[in-house]
Design an enzyme around this catalytic site. Sequence first.
Site, PDB file in Angstrom:
ATOM      1  N   ALA A 104     -49.136  -6.724 -12.617  1.00  0.00           N
ATOM      2  CA  ALA A 104     -48.757  -7.807 -11.695  1.00  0.00           C
ATOM      3  C   ALA A 104     -49.941  -8.143 -10.803  1.00  0.00           C
ATOM      4  O   ALA A 104     -51.017  -7.563 -10.926  1.00  0.00           O
ATOM      5  CB  ALA A 104     -47.540  -7.394 -10.879  1.00  0.00           C
ATOM      6  N   ASP A 258     -35.928 -10.376  -7.401  1.00  0.00           N
ATOM      7  CA  ASP A 258     -36.618 -10.744  -8.643  1.00  0.00           C
ATOM      8  C   ASP A 258     -35.948 -10.079  -9.847  1.00  0.00           C
ATOM      9  O   ASP A 258     -36.563  -9.261 -10.550  1.00  0.00           O
ATOM     10  CB  ASP A 258     -38.091 -10.314  -8.540  1.00  0.00           C
ATOM     11  CG  ASP A 258     -38.943 -10.941  -9.641  1.00  0.00           C
ATOM     12  OD1 ASP A 258     -38.505 -11.942 -10.233  1.00  0.00           O
ATOM     13  OD2 ASP A 258     -40.049 -10.431  -9.895  1.00  0.00           O
TER      14      ASP A 258
END
Length: 524
Positions: A104, A258
């Site tokens: 990420a 998320d």
Amino acid sequence: MKQETGRLKEILHVLNQHNVTHGINPEKLCSILEDLGPTYVKLGQIMSMRSDILPEKYCHELARLRTDVKPMSFNEIWKILNKELHNDPGQLFQKINQIPVGCASIAQVHEAVLGDGSKVVLKIQRPQIKQIMAEDIALLKKASGFLNFATGTGELIDFRKVIDELWETSKEEMDFEKEAQHLERFYENQKDVAYVTCPKVYKEYSNEHLLVMSYVDGIQIDHIEELDRNGYDRKEIAQKTAQNYCKQILADGFFHADPHPGNLWISGGQIVWLDLGMAGDLSEHYRAIMKRAITAILKNDIYELKNAFLSFGKPTEKIDHASLYTDLDDMVGKYMNMDFGTMDLGELMEDAIGLLKKHKIAIEPDITLLARSMVTMEGTLKLCSPEVNMIQILTSYMSANMFHEIDIKKEIRHALRDIYGSSKKSLEIPAQVSDLLNITKNGQVRVNIESAQIEKAGRELKKGFDHLLLVLIVMALWFSSAILCLSDVTPRVLGMPYLSVAGFISGFLIVLYVLIHMLIQRKK
């Protein structure tokens, strides 16, 4: 200043490489953000949740940035571990997998085995990430005014506020001690739910830049063939995931922000929620508004829905209440004619956000984060079991829990207070009617009406009177000029007195002004 100038040159170089002058599309935007670095990847993540700013196709493509980022080399990973652990990683871990299981913008994840044989995952923060992002944020803030001007959003979308939101979210995500607290809070909220869990944190190895968590050996929620092979009931999984998500929003006020498929795994008959770096806090105030809005839709109560709708944001202009009622009525009518099983939460959210834009209502970040999170959740559920509907689960959860939330004593007190208030007011009615009749008899009645449509009609009427007045002035000028032409007044030009010529020209200029003004107003 030199650092900012150097960074600005890097940004311009990346933009030039991608030929932004030849146009942009969702795929190109993602590539640009990846090449610009972690700050812009993170900005893309935030913007993927802001369908009030970007079209849905851009939001959908930007969502890819959440899990698909270029990885760091393993040599770099080893150096970071050595620094953060203050020890040779080989002394603490039997094995560290060199291939990351996830990358990420802020960190990447590797599987490992502790000295005692426990399987864990290491979430390792990218080096110097905070400093790099701070420099980029400073540049973005300087450009925020231009962004508002270039996009024509005015006060409706405050890009400086979005950038502040990005920075606050990023700083929180960069603090892995904070994520550890999120995991502990989530576990505490769900400890009584037998089918839900989250990873355990190994605090002795974790710090602000390194997070060591228990390894989850399971199946990702969208790997349907593997779930089927292992005998799982996908419909039950999807229903329980949705029910737990509703609990997070409406009961806990702390939700996973998320919930894409990579963050939901099935392990040992439990639903495991991963990566609590991005979590949302929903105040009791907003939870109450959500419940009011859902109840209003179910009851087709447009008045209550309008009040709830306005509570979600802050109007930047005076609200046209009549128009808002009509739009809400149309929206509710559209969904009331549907079966719950066919309702699309994503479409409903888009319609609601479209109304907020239309009526110039600026949206609170908490609400846009929740809205995007709910849409992501619905997409994840569809991948697991298409027949499970998020709206249906949400309303069922509310109906099942509504009775338990009623405080009988409180409701009785409110009812008695209302009865007392109504009785007191009813005793005043005869006196008020008498006063009204006396005022009417004396010709002193005055009615105050406030309405956006009436004000608009008043403005249009005023314009009409203004134009009529100008027409009358033109007629008077031309009539008097024509009479002067019949007289012997001198000097003359083209057989007419100067005053007549001046009158005809003045009238013509006034007519021209009125016509131009009307054309401009029509274009607006």
